[in-house]
Write an enzyme that holds these catalytic residues in place. Structure first.
Site, PDB file in Angstrom:
ATOM      1  N   GLU A   1      52.989 -43.857  -5.056  1.00 32.89           N
ATOM      2  CA  GLU A   1      52.355 -43.018  -4.026  1.00 32.89           C
ATOM      3  C   GLU A   1      50.897 -43.379  -3.817  1.00 32.89           C
ATOM      4  OE1 GLU A   1      54.348 -41.928  -6.416  1.00 32.89           O
ATOM      5  OE2 GLU A   1      55.944 -40.769  -5.443  1.00 32.89           O
TER       6      GLU A   1
ATOM      7  N   HIS B   1      58.440 -28.466  -7.094  1.00 35.97           N
ATOM      8  CA  HIS B   1      59.005 -28.953  -5.838  1.00 35.97           C
ATOM      9  C   HIS B   1      58.919 -27.908  -4.736  1.00 35.97           C
ATOM     10  CE1 HIS B   1      60.404 -32.419  -7.987  1.00 35.97           C
ATOM     11  NE2 HIS B   1      61.218 -32.827  -7.043  1.00 35.97           N
TER      12      HIS B   1
HETATM   13  C1  LIG Z   1      56.316 -38.961  -8.242  1.00 29.38           C
HETATM   14  C2  LIG Z   1      57.650 -38.748  -7.623  1.00 29.38           C
HETATM   15  N1  LIG Z   1      57.977 -39.397  -6.498  1.00 29.38           N
HETATM   16  C3  LIG Z   1      59.194 -39.229  -5.948  1.00 29.38           C
HETATM   17  C4  LIG Z   1      60.116 -38.395  -6.530  1.00 29.38           C
HETATM   18  C5  LIG Z   1      61.506 -38.205  -5.906  1.00 29.38           C
HETATM   19  N2  LIG Z   1      62.504 -38.723  -6.839  1.00 29.38           N
HETATM   20  C6  LIG Z   1      63.210 -37.939  -7.660  1.00 29.38           C
HETATM   21  S1  LIG Z   1      64.219 -38.802  -8.675  1.00 29.38           S
HETATM   22  C7  LIG Z   1      63.771 -40.265  -7.975  1.00 29.38           C
HETATM   23  C8  LIG Z   1      64.389 -41.564  -8.400  1.00 29.38           C
HETATM   24  C9  LIG Z   1      63.812 -42.083  -9.622  1.00 29.38           C
HETATM   25  O1  LIG Z   1      64.508 -43.234 -10.002  1.00 29.38           O
HETATM   26  P1  LIG Z   1      64.662 -43.616 -11.515  1.00 29.38           P
HETATM   27  O2  LIG Z   1      63.350 -43.364 -12.208  1.00 29.38           O
HETATM   28  O3  LIG Z   1      65.207 -44.966 -11.592  1.00 29.38           O
HETATM   29  O4  LIG Z   1      65.678 -42.543 -12.114  1.00 29.38           O
HETATM   30  P2  LIG Z   1      67.237 -42.324 -11.735  1.00 29.38           P
HETATM   31  O5  LIG Z   1      67.269 -41.262 -10.698  1.00 29.38           O
HETATM   32  O6  LIG Z   1      67.773 -43.618 -11.283  1.00 29.38           O
HETATM   33  O7  LIG Z   1      67.843 -41.844 -13.003  1.00 29.38           O
HETATM   34  C10 LIG Z   1      62.833 -40.049  -6.991  1.00 29.38           C
HETATM   35  C11 LIG Z   1      62.226 -41.096  -6.183  1.00 29.38           C
HETATM   36  C12 LIG Z   1      59.714 -37.701  -7.672  1.00 29.38           C
HETATM   37  N3  LIG Z   1      60.534 -36.818  -8.259  1.00 29.38           N
HETATM   38  N4  LIG Z   1      58.512 -37.906  -8.219  1.00 29.38           N
END
Ligand SMILES: Cc1ncc(C[n+]2csc(CCOP(=O)(O)OP(=O)(O)O)c2C)c(N)n1
Ligand SMILES: Cc1ncc(C[n+]2csc(CCOP(=O)(O)OP(=O)(O)O)c2C)c(N)n1
Ligand SMILES: [Mg+2]
Ligand SMILES: [Mg+2]
Lengths: 358, 340, 358, 340
Positions: free
Chosen positions: A66, A136
């Protein structure tokens, strides 16, 4: 209002998608970037199909970064582009405030114009529901409004969503574009094609002489429901001022309304302490506008937003709370509060169609 | 025949002692998590669990294989997809389910929901939904332990998406500079919501080099083979033991079988390609361990089936008890904005 | 006030150093971390010598990683330590707001107490001077105050700096400890040894019946200078309420004063829109306290803080501006404004000894 | 005899053409910067330049050697220690000095001071005092250029301290993912304010590996030898040219001779050890280039001395003109909070 007079019925989310498409089409400098922008869910339907329509060069996905993404859009804007950056939640934008506050907001001012302008739009989705919980479902609108140099837009209707989005993209300043999640599904007439609603003007959403109710984004919906009920049952007539733009603030429209009604209620979907509602109250009082009773704020309590629906129900003020606040202020009509209609369905969704889980 | 594991105990924990893990226990522990999450998915549609859920179905081997090395005093933190970690660490099942149902006896009193789990008694020190956010917090926990002369292990679970955040490198660097032996467990399932790796990392990106350049150990392994997870984690812990103060990142390749958030599968959306989907469907961690167990001891099949049946009954009983439970009362809303 | 009655004369910076030493001595769980903490300049003299006195294990330098450092102190606090984190400027803390707002502020609440408390102190240096300019002279105090769960402390005297610092370290909650740079050099009597000033209580810095002037941190100094002058020359008596703690806010002390004086001026070293001054005005008006004239805010204009002394002079409200605001409100004394004494020396330093360049 | 360089022109710019740099020009350009900054230091004590100044005395070779490859259309950004970069890029001297004096004709109208420089006409696109903050902004500039099909070069100057911020890796990663050919120039002077590397990086930290793991080029060189800087920068640009879209980090080892912020030297504070101080005092970039020039052509000595004298006169004239200039008028305070 500049642009088309023809309208069609769209949801708020579709209106943003439509506005984005108009901007991408009209101006080759516009591009959209953000995690998930081209994905199958298209940021709650606000970017669906744009990547295939305008190409991956103009509708970009991104890593979880971000802070750097914000700097990136600032630099791209300085270099002559007009980027739109999307955060799926305002809460994620907390990682990028250094860029927003120190750089984007001040660039034009601190280089005395010689550094150029920063025409970026940063979309942030705010709002509650379906157990989003403490991290959130924040608002932070007063935070952005507090920073000189940021325009802060929070529309309440699909038409404004489109018109103000286009105006935001065309604006030479960084614009924080706040979208309450519960508005995304709401439908209304939206002008087709190019349609621009200038930033920095309140919209008087309803006219009445008994009380001025100032609100923005989803609070406008609550205020209007309260107003409908109050008019029908208690013969109380609201002036509902939809702020739409928290900075710059069109105080004159608020003041005109208060001069007429001499009563003020400010509804704000945010914590109370040092929030936007307090600013409106302070301005009205500072201006010495005559009031028949002390002004009232209807806001969240000063506590984090809980997930459980049982707590969310008391945390978020409702349309009924607005009605009650007005009733107390006006000194009548409170006997009708008991039959104020409950929104159908659970308290933690805006309507029965709201999908969850996000 | 081994007893059906109680929902709130963690049989794998017995192995946090250097004793090689017992595949049957590991399998049953994975099964327990799978059964619980399947049940969550099924009952989610009733719309009574009103909070976003990120299921770890398909990723159980990492949780179980890592936690097999941990004692209750060891500390684990996680992020949005944390049910598996919470359960594998011995987290209270009933408190977790109650949290999903927004009940007063939820592990956060209903205030958090699925993305906020907490059970310090079992050594689960918290999960929050901001990606990357628990990494430096876990480092602080581990630092506190070091400053107090403790010898607990601290483990941070996260997805590969979290490594894209600046806070990941800042945390890794601080761990190396302050010589804090934090164990970072990266579950690389290839996706951040619907976004594959391509728009997030250059094809030339080398995570192992990235990690090692900080002065940190790096290991990797097959995240769908619980024995491999156990073995690699053991190697990582041994390396950390041999060089006290050096942190370690372990990357496990894995796959989630359900949608990013919610109770359904979503491969019809075509954001993952068919070849990958097929490849990973053949590598279900539970199918792998079950096949191995049965190949070694064919008679085990019935026992495993029975165990699964009991696990289903256990979770159903928990769910029914939770549903009968109370919601947080409105007067408690302001409680604890400030700690006394 | 708990602790010693003996005092000695210290600067505000020395008082913080003294308080930190007391905390390090009394409580082995306390440690201090931040870029430059053990360096020869010792954060403007507030940490000088602590590293050699208490060891490098308890007084730590750090890389440029504000975000992770904030998470680190949160985790250390959860693990039973009581960390103090220092930012040399509030502006740098913008990189760490995700941790402060989403995690530190909410941890105790969102886990319903089961996640433990987060007893951390985050020191942030605010304030103007010597051409610090747009990115080194912000306030953001209202931002922190807006977030439920953060205590926000902004002392104005060396004694309070020490007493409130110790109280902050002993508090179970995350405390944002704001130090105005211009206060660091100011001297005053400071109780020796252990001395604790409870958070969340205003200090009535001066008593008078004509007007309530609410201020915090360096604004208190300006308000007191205006009050001295007003009393001596215009026979106007100020009640000066030193807020000291912006959250939780002790509104009762403010209200009591306003009930007595029926006039309100709020002085706030920050932008106006959605700032702390507006909150004070809003609370007073909401409470329906009788006022003889509309309340007044004396704040920065809503624009970034410029570097050039020529602009800084008009940007920052002065003691004279406070006097003028009060004079207008009270309706007399304005004729004395012309001989309001100018602070000796240039406008962009608090006194002739202020060293620059930082 | 070469004419004394005009304050607002950059003789080294002539070399942004592939032609090998001419040491005399490079030296004179370094000398110009040195003379200007020395004069700033001397006159700073008059307390008329009322803003924090971070002098780059000792680090001129990096600024000059890199900028020798750039044309006015190429873009440079920097941070708190940016006088050298601004001047080497051809930034207007008078506007810079006026900015330090808080004058209306300063390059930011007096609003910024030394830490905020801007001269887009000469391709200097801005410096700000938040460490690391211009890195992603410079990336955005470069991205804009790429999106427009331009072929300007974009260069971000920063200190090694900036690499500790999360934004550095995020920016590097985005550059690699989006294939944006940003040239990152890291001036490693070993200190972040008074803090040496030890509490900031593990002894095992490898910056080259760190950079390369992203999929980025890495080069390094002697930052106090302007010819080496020129050569290494040329190699970096050639590598970027050969593989369009791949960004590049170049790290130059260097040393600042003055205090972190302010007009004095501060080695009496003992935060830098004597051996280092001595080592670097023998490696003054100007002494090195001057010695080389004179060794090759002894007659040059007088010419260089004369040039320096002229440069002194030039800057003194600029300072006097600036001091006679006007301050920003109070009514302009609110101008430009919002762009029209
Ligand atoms: C700082 C932030 N940006 C965006 C999000 C939205 N978000 C929630 S889960 C996720 C995916 C994260 O991917 P990963 O770390 O690979 O975990 P996975 O869901 O694949 O287990 C995102 C982008 C968030 N929660 N926090
Ligand atoms: C985000 C941030 N944190 C802290 C500071 C304070 N600060 C100003 S310059 C500096 C040192 C940076 O070191 P480096 O990047 O190596 O540059 P150098 O001063 O050595 O040229 C620091 C810490 C800042 N300006 N920004
Ligand atoms: Mg993933
Ligand atoms: Mg450095």
């Amino acid at each position: 209002m500049n642009g088309s007079a023809e309208t069609r019925e769209l949801s708020f989310a579709e209106a943003i998608r439509d506005a984005t498409a108009v901007c991408l089409q009209r101006d080759p400098r516009v591009f959209v970037i953000g995690l998930g922008v081209p994905d199958p869910k298209g940021i709650f339907g606000t970017t669906t199909g744009l990547a295939s329509e305008f190409g991956a060069d103009r509708v970009l996905d991104a890593p979880l970064s971000e802070n750097a993404l914000t700097g990136l859009v600032i630099g791209a804007a300085l270099g002559g582009r007009r980027p739109i950056l999307t955060h799926q939640r305002v809460d994620f934008a907390l990682l990028s405030l250094e860029q927003i506050v120190n750089q984007a907001a001040k660039w034009f001012y601190m280089f005395d114009g010689r550094g150029g302008t920063v025409p970026i739009v940063i979309r942030m989705i705010i709002g509650r529901g379906w157990g989003q919980g403490p991290q959130h479902a924040q608002s932070l609108s007063s935070w952005f409004a507090h920073i000189p140099g940021l325009k802060v837009v929070a529309p309440a209707s699909p038409a404004d969503a489109k018109g103000m989005f286009i105006a935001s993209v065309e604006d030479e300043n960084p614009v924080i574009f706040l979208e309450h999640r519960w508005l995304h599904g709401m439908r209304g007439p939206v002008p087709t094609g190019y349609h621009r609603t200038p930033l920095g003007k309140c919209r008087v959403a309803r006219t009445g002489g008994d009380v001025t109710v100032v609100a923005s984004a989803h609070s406008v919906i609550e205020a209007m429901r309260a107003a409908d009920f109050a008019a029908a049952h208690a013969h109380i007539e609201f002036d509902v001022v939809d702020v739409r733009c928290l900075n710059p603030l069109d105080f004159e429209t608020i003041a005109d309304s208060v001069r007429k009604t001499r009563r003020l209620v400010v509804v704000d979907d945010d914590s109370r302490h040092c929030g936007f509602a307090g600013e409106v109250v302070a301005r009205v009082c500072e201006a010495g506008l005559p009031l028949m009773a002390p002004p009232v704020r209807v806001t969240w309590p000063d506590c984090p937003s809980p997930s459980s629906a049982a707590l969310a129900e008391v945390f978020y003020p409702s349309d009924r709370d607005v009605f009650v606040a007005v009733g107390k202020l006006v000194g009548r009509g409170l006997e009708h509060a008991t039959h104020f209609p409950k929104r159908p369905g659970p308290v933690d969704v805006p309507n029965l169609e709201f999908p969850g889980p996000f | 025949m081994s007893p059906s594991p109680k929902p709130s105990s963690n049989p794998a924990l017995a192995y946090g002692t250097g004793v090689p893990p017992d595949l049957k226990h590991l399998h049953l522990e994975m099964l327990r998590i799978r059964v619980i999450e399947r049940r969550i998915a099924e009952r989610y549609r009733e719309q009574e669990m009103r909070c976003p859920v990120h299921l770890s179905i398909g990723q159980e081997a990492v949780a179980v294989g890592v936690c097999a090395h941990l004692q209750p005093a060891d500390k684990v933190m996680s992020a949005h997809r944390s049910h598996g970690h919470y359960l594998a660490k011995g987290g209270n099942v009933r408190a977790m389910i109650a949290e999903l149902y927004g009940r007063a006896d939820g592990c956060c009193g209903g205030r958090g929901g699925s993305m906020h789990l907490m059970d310090r008694d079992s050594g689960f020190w918290g999960a929050v939904p901001i990606v990357g956010s628990t990494l430096p917090i876990a480092l602080g926990l581990a630092l506190a332990d070091k400053q107090c002369g403790g010898n607990a292990r601290t483990v941070a679970f996260f997805g590969e998406g979290a490594t894209e955040e600046g806070v990941f490198t800042e945390t890794l660097n601080l761990a190396c500079v302050l010589r804090v032996p934090l164990l970072f467990i990266c579950e690389n399932n290839g996706f951040s919501v619907y976004t594959p790796l391509a728009p997030r990392r250059s094809p030339d990106f080398r995570f192992s080099d990235y990690v090692r350049s900080h002065g940190c150990h790096y290991f990797s392994g097959d995240g769908n083979d619980v024995e491999a997870v156990c073995r690699v984690t053991g190697e990582a812990l041994a390396a950390m033991h041999a060089d006290p103060g050096r942190p370690c990142v372990v990357e496990f390749a894995t796959w989630r079988y359900y949608e990013h958030c919610g109770p359904a599968q979503d491969d019809h959306l075509n954001y993952r390609n068919q070849a990958e989907i097929e490849h990973w469907s053949m590598r279900d961690p539970l199918a792998i361990s079950r096949a191995r167990l049965i190949a070694a001891q064919p008679g085990l099949e019935a026992e495993l089936d029975l165990a699964e049946q009991r696990q289903r009954q256990d979770i159903d009983a928990v769910i029914e008890a939770v549903r009968a439970g109370v919601r947080p009362s409105p007067e408690t809303l302001p409680r604890g904005v400030f700690a006394p």
